[in-house]
Design a protein around this motif. Sequence first.
Motif, PDB file in Angstrom:
ATOM      1  N   PHE A 106       0.845  -1.195   0.000  1.00 41.46           N
ATOM      2  CA  PHE A 106       0.000   0.000   0.000  1.00 41.46           C
ATOM      3  C   PHE A 106       0.884   1.250   0.000  1.00 41.46           C
ATOM      4  O   PHE A 106       0.942   1.982   0.990  1.00 41.46           O
ATOM      5  N   LEU A 107       1.565   1.460  -1.123  1.00 43.49           N
ATOM      6  CA  LEU A 107       2.525   2.556  -1.218  1.00 43.49           C
ATOM      7  C   LEU A 107       1.867   3.915  -0.947  1.00 43.49           C
ATOM      8  O   LEU A 107       2.456   4.791  -0.313  1.00 43.49           O
ATOM      9  N   ASP A 108       0.627   4.071  -1.420  1.00 48.90           N
ATOM     10  CA  ASP A 108      -0.029   5.377  -1.262  1.00 48.90           C
ATOM     11  C   ASP A 108      -0.332   5.711   0.199  1.00 48.90           C
ATOM     12  O   ASP A 108      -0.624   6.847   0.532  1.00 48.90           O
ATOM     13  N   ARG A 109      -0.257   4.747   1.084  1.00 44.16           N
ATOM     14  CA  ARG A 109      -0.511   5.018   2.504  1.00 44.16           C
ATOM     15  C   ARG A 109       0.781   5.279   3.287  1.00 44.16           C
ATOM     16  O   ARG A 109       0.746   5.485   4.489  1.00 44.16           O
ATOM     17  N   CYS A 110       1.939   5.183   2.606  1.00 44.95           N
ATOM     18  CA  CYS A 110       3.223   5.298   3.323  1.00 44.95           C
ATOM     19  C   CYS A 110       3.600   6.740   3.591  1.00 44.95           C
ATOM     20  O   CYS A 110       3.433   7.602   2.739  1.00 44.95           O
ATOM     21  N   GLN A 111       4.154   6.980   4.765  1.00 48.18           N
ATOM     22  CA  GLN A 111       4.764   8.291   5.030  1.00 48.18           C
ATOM     23  C   GLN A 111       6.268   8.082   5.158  1.00 48.18           C
ATOM     24  O   GLN A 111       6.718   7.091   5.737  1.00 48.18           O
ATOM     25  N   PHE A 112       7.046   9.016   4.589  1.00 49.39           N
ATOM     26  CA  PHE A 112       8.505   8.906   4.674  1.00 49.39           C
ATOM     27  C   PHE A 112       9.058  10.152   5.369  1.00 49.39           C
ATOM     28  O   PHE A 112       9.177  11.206   4.747  1.00 49.39           O
ATOM     29  N   GLN A 113       9.365  10.035   6.666  1.00 50.70           N
ATOM     30  CA  GLN A 113       9.876  11.189   7.415  1.00 50.70           C
ATOM     31  C   GLN A 113      11.160  10.810   8.142  1.00 50.70           C
ATOM     32  O   GLN A 113      11.157   9.856   8.938  1.00 50.70           O
ATOM     33  N   PRO A 114      12.248  11.564   7.887  1.00 48.35           N
ATOM     34  CA  PRO A 114      13.548  11.213   8.467  1.00 48.35           C
ATOM     35  C   PRO A 114      13.520  11.082   9.994  1.00 48.35           C
ATOM     36  O   PRO A 114      14.175  10.208  10.548  1.00 48.35           O
ATOM     37  N   GLU A 115      12.730  11.923  10.682  1.00 50.76           N
ATOM     38  CA  GLU A 115      12.764  11.851  12.158  1.00 50.76           C
ATOM     39  C   GLU A 115      12.162  10.537  12.678  1.00 50.76           C
ATOM     40  O   GLU A 115      12.541  10.038  13.734  1.00 50.76           O
ATOM     41  N   THR A 116      11.231   9.954  11.904  1.00 55.07           N
ATOM     42  CA  THR A 116      10.647   8.681  12.353  1.00 55.07           C
ATOM     43  C   THR A 116      11.661   7.545  12.136  1.00 55.07           C
ATOM     44  O   THR A 116      11.760   6.629  12.936  1.00 55.07           O
ATOM     45  N   TRP A 117      12.411   7.660  11.045  1.00 53.68           N
ATOM     46  CA  TRP A 117      13.474   6.660  10.798  1.00 53.68           C
ATOM     47  C   TRP A 117      14.551   6.744  11.890  1.00 53.68           C
ATOM     48  O   TRP A 117      14.991   5.722  12.423  1.00 53.68           O
ATOM     49  N   ASP A 118      14.952   7.965  12.253  1.00 56.90           N
ATOM     50  CA  ASP A 118      15.963   8.135  13.308  1.00 56.90           C
ATOM     51  C   ASP A 118      15.488   7.480  14.608  1.00 56.90           C
ATOM     52  O   ASP A 118      16.248   6.806  15.297  1.00 56.90           O
ATOM     53  N   MET A 119      14.187   7.685  14.912  1.00 54.80           N
ATOM     54  CA  MET A 119      13.666   7.110  16.155  1.00 54.80           C
ATOM     55  C   MET A 119      13.589   5.577  16.066  1.00 54.80           C
ATOM     56  O   MET A 119      13.806   4.872  17.044  1.00 54.80           O
ATOM     57  N   TYR A 120      13.282   5.083  14.876  1.00 56.15           N
ATOM     58  CA  TYR A 120      13.260   3.623  14.672  1.00 56.15           C
ATOM     59  C   TYR A 120      14.639   3.046  15.011  1.00 56.15           C
ATOM     60  O   TYR A 120      14.750   2.061  15.744  1.00 56.15           O
ATOM     61  N   CYS A 121      15.700   3.705  14.518  1.00 58.90           N
ATOM     62  CA  CYS A 121      17.069   3.225  14.786  1.00 58.90           C
ATOM     63  C   CYS A 121      17.353   3.288  16.285  1.00 58.90           C
ATOM     64  O   CYS A 121      17.909   2.348  16.867  1.00 58.90           O
ATOM     65  N   SER A 122      16.935   4.396  16.911  1.00 64.30           N
ATOM     66  CA  SER A 122      17.291   4.559  18.323  1.00 64.30           C
ATOM     67  C   SER A 122      16.508   3.567  19.212  1.00 64.30           C
ATOM     68  O   SER A 122      17.058   3.033  20.181  1.00 64.30           O
ATOM     69  N   VAL A 123      15.255   3.278  18.881  1.00 59.27           N
ATOM     70  CA  VAL A 123      14.509   2.297  19.699  1.00 59.27           C
ATOM     71  C   VAL A 123      15.051   0.878  19.461  1.00 59.27           C
ATOM     72  O   VAL A 123      15.128   0.067  20.387  1.00 59.27           O
ATOM     73  N   ASN A 124      15.459   0.580  18.249  1.00 64.91           N
ATOM     74  CA  ASN A 124      16.073  -0.731  17.998  1.00 64.91           C
ATOM     75  C   ASN A 124      17.324  -0.897  18.861  1.00 64.91           C
ATOM     76  O   ASN A 124      17.604  -1.965  19.389  1.00 64.91           O
ATOM     77  N   LYS A 125      18.066   0.214  19.040  1.00 65.38           N
ATOM     78  CA  LYS A 125      19.250   0.183  19.900  1.00 65.38           C
ATOM     79  C   LYS A 125      18.844  -0.089  21.352  1.00 65.38           C
ATOM     80  O   LYS A 125      19.495  -0.845  22.063  1.00 65.38           O
ATOM     81  N   LYS A 126      17.747   0.525  21.754  1.00 67.04           N
ATOM     82  CA  LYS A 126      17.249   0.340  23.124  1.00 67.04           C
ATOM     83  C   LYS A 126      16.922  -1.144  23.366  1.00 67.04           C
ATOM     84  O   LYS A 126      17.232  -1.700  24.415  1.00 67.04           O
ATOM     85  N   PHE A 127      16.302  -1.770  22.400  1.00 69.78           N
ATOM     86  CA  PHE A 127      15.991  -3.203  22.519  1.00 69.78           C
ATOM     87  C   PHE A 127      17.281  -4.031  22.581  1.00 69.78           C
ATOM     88  O   PHE A 127      17.359  -5.028  23.300  1.00 69.78           O
ATOM     89  N   ALA A 128      18.311  -3.591  21.819  1.00 68.50           N
ATOM     90  CA  ALA A 128      19.580  -4.330  21.840  1.00 68.50           C
ATOM     91  C   ALA A 128      20.200  -4.253  23.244  1.00 68.50           C
ATOM     92  O   ALA A 128      20.776  -5.240  23.727  1.00 68.50           O
ATOM     93  N   HIS A 129      20.056  -3.103  23.903  1.00 68.85           N
ATOM     94  CA  HIS A 129      20.553  -2.982  25.279  1.00 68.85           C
ATOM     95  C   HIS A 129      19.806  -3.958  26.196  1.00 68.85           C
ATOM     96  O   HIS A 129      20.408  -4.590  27.071  1.00 68.85           O
ATOM     97  N   ALA A 130      18.498  -4.078  25.991  1.00 65.74           N
ATOM     98  CA  ALA A 130      17.708  -5.019  26.805  1.00 65.74           C
ATOM     99  C   ALA A 130      18.193  -6.451  26.569  1.00 65.74           C
ATOM    100  O   ALA A 130      18.256  -7.262  27.502  1.00 65.74           O
TER     101      ALA A 130
END
Length: 487
Positions: A106-130
Amino acid sequence: MDEKQSTIVIVSNRLPVKIVRTGKKSELIPGSGGLVTAFAPVLRDRGGIWIGWDGDASGQSHKKLFTKESTAIGYLLRPVSLTPLEVQLYYEDFSNGTLWPLFHDFLDRCQFQPETWDMYCSVNKKFAHAVANNSNPGDLIWVQDYHLMLVGKCCAELGIKRKTVFFLHIPFPPWDLFMRLPWCKEIIDGILHYDLIGFQTERDRWNFIRCVRRLFPGALVSGPQRSQLIEYDGRITRVGAFPISIDFEGFNQHASSQEVADEAWYIHERLPERKLVLGVDRLDYTKGILERLKAFEILLEKYPDIHDKINFIQVVVPSRTNVKEYQEMKCTIDETVGRINGRFTHHDWVPIHYIYRNVSRRELVAYYRTSEIALITPLKDGMNLIAKEYCASSVETDGVLILSEFAGAAQQMGKSSLLVNPFHVEAVADQLHKAYYMDEGERKSRMRKLRAEVRRNNIFRWMEHFLSAAGMPLPKPHSTSTDSSDD
Ligand code: GDG
């Protein structure tokens, strides 16, 4: 780590429990959904740890509650707390607002925002710490699904040496769609840090391999299709298709129980002389609920011979109720059901019975058992466990499964079900008509094959296959499934 050493550490976005508050007291109750259904019996059986977000969007910590209560669940639960901003950007915006629609075409429903990608990376890091805080070097870290595709790479960056493996529960999109994602290369690079990557179907595995070839021409792909190896940047990753399944015997036995038989009888007693068509879905645009309602409307328009003789029971399980798009979707479904019922209802016949709530397991299995036809028509779905649960609960062995060709389940169950293109609503209506009149011999023959398939390829077998590909000793054989066919 202070607990006894564990062999399997499951890491998923959500823990398989909900925190429920009654007055000042909080307690944990088991959640529902595909992941819980799949893992709970296996972890309970052999022990393990489950790491995930506790589901509280306020950022409050519930560590004490989990320490006290998690052992009662049968395995250890280790919560990850997320702040409201993390929940918004990582979970709502990037996982659900970018990856979910993209991976379901569903490409037409996608949003592409750099700040959401940055947060995705940072939360994945948080899980790695866990993971670092809750595992030991000999453990297998098994990461689940699209929310956490970078955890393996983050673990490596933290210097944690563990075997990390990954399973994607949703489809993997074709390369020309995936490449629209501005961070497509980073995601593939992240996934290639896992030792094993599991997909639901061969189609998903193939889509992934094509993306790797396009984005990383230097990667070396070798080995037989069923178990390919990708060599890249000094690492080797195994890739395979592992279609997830259900606890067949669990559903079979529950469906055969007196409590379900009574409830099933009660449902049909109130709708005498009618054939029941069942749909069960979490509220989501990928599930094709509106298209299905349209198909049912066409059925009633085109085939007056079945008026008064059929009821469509559509269960919609509330999901993402705080998101405007989902609220609007619910309104459209409400209106569509009202419009179709307003058009065709007469005397004591209301064609569509619409249930918008969570249903108990007993009620769900009773609907499975008593419905003559299951109409399972997602527009795209990783697997779809409802299709398998319906067959396992069809203990009279005469239900008819109408299944979308775009559900992962179609790869195993397509031959013995009535396969449909959910976008072709006229054809779905015709298949419904065919299912209505299908003779008993054909119904039984098809359902026997479907049940044999789900019985054989059950959740325990899935787990054994995946763990064996991960190079872990197999769990002790589970004896709930026999290959002898009483069906
Ligand atoms: C993903 C993929 C893939 C749902 N509502 C109730 C309820 N459920 C249980 C069902 C079933 C599960 O939830 C839903 O299964 P799905 O297959 O539709 O899963 P998703 O939640 O979409 O999740 C999907 C799955 O992961 C597994 O890999 O198949 O493609 O999208 O088990 O029984 N159970 C009860 N009441 C409810 O109201 N008791």
